[in-house]
Design a protein around this motif. Structure first.
Motif, PDB file in Angstrom:
ATOM      1  N   GLY A 109       0.821  -1.205   0.000  1.00  0.00           N
ATOM      2  CA  GLY A 109       0.000   0.000   0.000  1.00  0.00           C
ATOM      3  C   GLY A 109       0.852   1.249   0.000  1.00  0.00           C
ATOM      4  O   GLY A 109       2.072   1.181   0.176  1.00  0.00           O
ATOM      5  N   PRO A 110       0.224   2.410  -0.208  1.00  0.00           N
ATOM      6  CA  PRO A 110       0.978   3.667  -0.154  1.00  0.00           C
ATOM      7  C   PRO A 110       1.525   3.922   1.252  1.00  0.00           C
ATOM      8  O   PRO A 110       1.036   3.352   2.224  1.00  0.00           O
ATOM      9  N   ASN A 111       2.551   4.788   1.344  1.00  0.00           N
ATOM     10  CA  ASN A 111       3.172   5.155   2.628  1.00  0.00           C
ATOM     11  C   ASN A 111       3.597   3.925   3.420  1.00  0.00           C
ATOM     12  O   ASN A 111       3.282   3.790   4.596  1.00  0.00           O
ATOM     13  N   SER A 112       4.310   3.043   2.762  1.00  0.00           N
ATOM     14  CA  SER A 112       4.709   1.821   3.461  1.00  0.00           C
ATOM     15  C   SER A 112       6.219   1.621   3.379  1.00  0.00           C
ATOM     16  O   SER A 112       6.695   0.552   3.037  1.00  0.00           O
ATOM     17  N   SER A 113       6.987   2.676   3.703  1.00  0.00           N
ATOM     18  CA  SER A 113       8.447   2.520   3.710  1.00  0.00           C
ATOM     19  C   SER A 113       8.868   1.602   4.856  1.00  0.00           C
ATOM     20  O   SER A 113       9.838   0.867   4.750  1.00  0.00           O
TER      21      SER A 113
END
Ligand SMILES: [Zn+2]
Length: 264
Positions: A54-58
């Motif tokens: 998913g997005p923002n999943s560093s």
């Protein structure tokens, strides 16, 4: 070669794995991998894994979703497929998550529409006891190496008239299952019996489980572990919807609870 028969319908004697997997492999944003390789008769099998970031999943939250370890419970496989389809169209729902989805943990049983694998094993009783079953070796490797923060298993129970679940692991687990049962309870009735499947239950939640089930290895920080069960005799479409709603609720609640804890 392509089989247009719905995967929930056994065709002649066999349900089609290809009909389930082919549309998923084409989904945007999902990574497909066939894990391992083993033989049954003259045929080769592997366990499919779909990864969705998913997005923002560093620094993502790793979640494992496991379905159809009992081959005669196709609702879980269909729900895993439906959920994957939904997040590919709505990736923001998976924000912060790295999802590993295993829609078909017992491919030979799924084809044969049997609880057991074609080798006659109930795979969900074989974990962490040095089982030589190839499906178990593949899944144990995933459970050892993926460092899941949460594990969700999808099942169906032919002795239950309603949805219920088992909780293990992290202490907040029941706070995830409770809202998931409430949401799924709008689609199918909830099993509120004092005893379910031979275990003591409270509001559809069981705090014990069988030996040898799919579970995380012992760790100092255990993940949340939820086994979600639908009533096997309910219409398939409702079981699938209830399971998808349960997955979505568990994930949203978990993200909410841990971000709340992080902000304290
Ligand atoms: Zn089952």
């Amino acid at each position: 070669m392509k089989d247009s028969v719905a995967p929930s319908t056994p065709e002649n004697s066999r349900r089609s794995i290809a009909a389930l997997l082919e549309p998923l492999i084409a989904l945007p944003g999902t990574l497909f991998e066939a894990l391992g390789s083993f033989e049954s008769g003259a045929e080769k099998y592997s366990l499919p894994r779909f990864t969705f970031r998913g997005p923002n999943s560093s620094d993502p939250i790793h979640i494992g979703i496991f379905a159809a370890i009992h081959g005669d419970e196709p609702a879980g496989a269909l729900a895993a497929a439906e959920f994957l389809d939904e997040i590919s169209r709505e990736p923001e729902f998976a924000e912060n998550f790295l999802l590993h989805i295993y829609p078909l943990c017992n491919p030979t049983g799924f084809e044969d529409n049997t609880r057991h694998s074609r080798r006659g094993k109930d795979l969900n009783r074989e974990f962490w006891k040095s089982s030589p079953e190839p499906e178990i070796e593949i899944l144990e490797r995933e459970l050892r190496t993926q460092h899941f923060s949460g594990i969700i298993q999808l099942h169906a129970d032919d002795t239950s008239d309603g949805v219920y679940g088992f909780v293990r692991g992290h202490t907040l687990t029941e706070n995830l299952l409770r809202p998931a049962l409430a949401e799924a309870g709008r689609i199918l009735p909830r099993n509120v019996n004092a005893t379910i499947d031979g275990f003591a239950a409270r509001d559809g939640i069981i705090y014990q489980s069988y030996e040898g089930i799919l579970a995380a290895p012992i760790r100092s920080e255990p993940p949340f572990e939820i086994i979600f069960e639908t009533p096997h005799h309910a219409p398939m479409e409702l079981q699938v919807r209830a399971l998808v709603v349960a997955i979505r609720t568990i994930l949203s609640e978990y993200r909410r609870l841990i971000s709340f804890a992080a902000n304290l």
